[in-house]
Design an enzyme around this catalytic site. Structure first.
Site, short mmCIF file in Angstrom:
data_model
loop_
_atom_site.label_atom_id
_atom_site.label_comp_id
_atom_site.label_asym_id
_atom_site.label_seq_id
_atom_site.Cartn_x
_atom_site.Cartn_y
_atom_site.Cartn_z
N ASP A 194 -11.17 2.48 4.23
CA ASP A 194 -11.39 1.51 4.29
C ASP A 194 -12.73 0.92 4.09
OD1 ASP A 194 -9.39 -0.89 4.08
OD2 ASP A 194 -8.83 -0.46 6.38
N LYS A 236 0.87 -1.07 -0.56
CA LYS A 236 0.13 -0.16 0.22
C LYS A 236 1.38 1.11 0.21
CE LYS A 236 -3.61 -2.33 2.09
NZ LYS A 236 -4.48 -2.57 3.49
N GLN A 272 -4.66 -1.42 9.90
CA GLN A 272 -4.47 -2.86 10.35
C GLN A 272 -4.88 -4.05 10.20
OE1 GLN A 272 -3.41 -3.56 5.92
NE2 GLN A 272 -3.76 -5.43 6.58
N1 GUN Z 1 -7.24 -6.84 6.40
C1 GUN Z 1 -6.81 -7.52 4.88
N2 GUN Z 1 -7.52 -6.40 4.50
C2 GUN Z 1 -7.52 -5.07 4.94
C3 GUN Z 1 -7.86 -4.64 4.61
O1 GUN Z 1 -8.78 -3.87 3.15
N3 GUN Z 1 -8.03 -3.32 5.14
C4 GUN Z 1 -8.11 -2.91 6.68
N4 GUN Z 1 -7.17 -2.32 7.24
N5 GUN Z 1 -7.27 -4.36 6.90
C5 GUN Z 1 -7.23 -5.54 5.64
#
Ligand code: GUN
Length: 288
Positions: A121, A54, A98
């Site tokens: 998100d 990311k 996360q």
């Molecule tokens: N962990 C796995 N997928 C995601 C996601 O799309 N967002 C976040 N914040 N954590 C994750």
């Protein structure tokens, strides 16, 4: 039949270029550099890889990205404290906590703490509510990435039977919500299947568009897929040192008309949507 491969990596690269251009325009007009802050608690290796991907994507799009790495033993109160600081920092436009979190932190409480206009998100109940009502502020990253792939490959969704395998808050539920809405790349007849669904294979076999998001490697086998169906594989599972999806790729690609690979399908699209949301958050902060 050999399926067309849906190249998420290429589409995500085009999206990233669009975001870079829009971000530069925002910066020129307002001086604002969109900033995404990721919070990573503990040392889950898969999470570390996701967060790094990311961050790299932010760099490619000209967005600022900052990582807060917190130790495994961080308490929920400490995590909430950091989220509150980020909420009130006007230079921060997007906040991403996360998942998964260590067990002492309740995920729902931690996610709900992110102020809705920085919730890139699209997990906050306020943003989920806006989405359900068809007036989204942010787009759910993985589902919107899948929808964009359907758009790019001109796959007819109106009136199509879309079967979503999985009912998670992150993918299954918002995916169904996007596809059932009125409008472009939507207007589908949607069925959600899950672990308690009876006759699951026979329902999956009715799908014109199949979205697999169950988190079990090679769960979808060729006999479960209608000839000519479009198959979108959201899964990222380990098989030894190989990454595989929720779909048994080789045999299913002999039955489907189009299919996403793993890796290189949905994954890059999730990240590209996150960047788009971060830019949207920055634009909203500037009143644009
Ligand atoms: N962990 C796995 N997928 C995601 C996601 O799309 N967002 C976040 N914040 N954590 C994750």
């Amino acid at each position: 039949m050999t399926a067309q491969i849906i190249d998420g990596k290429a589409v995500a690269a085009r999206m990233t270029a669009e975001i870079a251009s829009d971000s530069a325009a925002l910066q020129q007009a307002t001086g604002i550099v969109p900033q995404l802050v990721a919070v990573l608690v503990g040392d889950d290796p898969a999470s570390a890889v996701y967060v790094r991907n990311k961050q790299r994507a932010c760099e490619r799009a000209g967005l600022k990205s900052t990582l807060h790495r917190l130790p495994m033993e961080t308490t929920e109160a400490q995590l909430l404290d950091l989220v509150m600081q980020l909420n009130s920092d006007s230079a921060v436009h997007g906040i991403l906590v996360q998942l998964p979190l260590p067990k002492q932190s309740r995920e729902q409480v931690s996610l709900d703490a992110v102020v809705p206009h920085k919730d890139v998100d699209c997990f906050h109940p306020h943003n989920v509510g806006l989405l359900v009502q068809g007036r989204p502020r942010f787009l759910p990253c993985t589902p919107a990435g899948c929808q964009r792939l359907l758009a790019e490959y001109k796959i007819e969704t109106a009136g199509a039977h879309a079967v979503v395998l999985g009912r998670s808050e992150i993918v299954g539920k918002p995916m169904a919500m996007l596809l059932v809405q009125r409008g472009a790349v939507a207007d589908a007849t949607v069925t959600i299947c899950h672990s308690r669904t009876r006759e699951l294979a026979s329902i999956v076999r009715q799908a014109d568009i199949l979205i697999a998001a169950v988190g079990q490697r090679r769960f979808v086998t060729a006999d479960m897929v209608k000839p000519g169906a479009v198959v979108i594989d959201v899964g990222i599972n380990r098989d030894g040192d190989q990454l595989v999806g929720d779909v048994d790729f080789e045999p299913v690609s002999q039955v489907a008309s189009a299919i996403t690979p793993v890796p290189g399908g949905v994954g890059p699209m999730t990240i590209a949507t996150l960047l788009r949301n971060t830019l949207t958050a920055a634009q909203l902060s500037a009143g644009k």
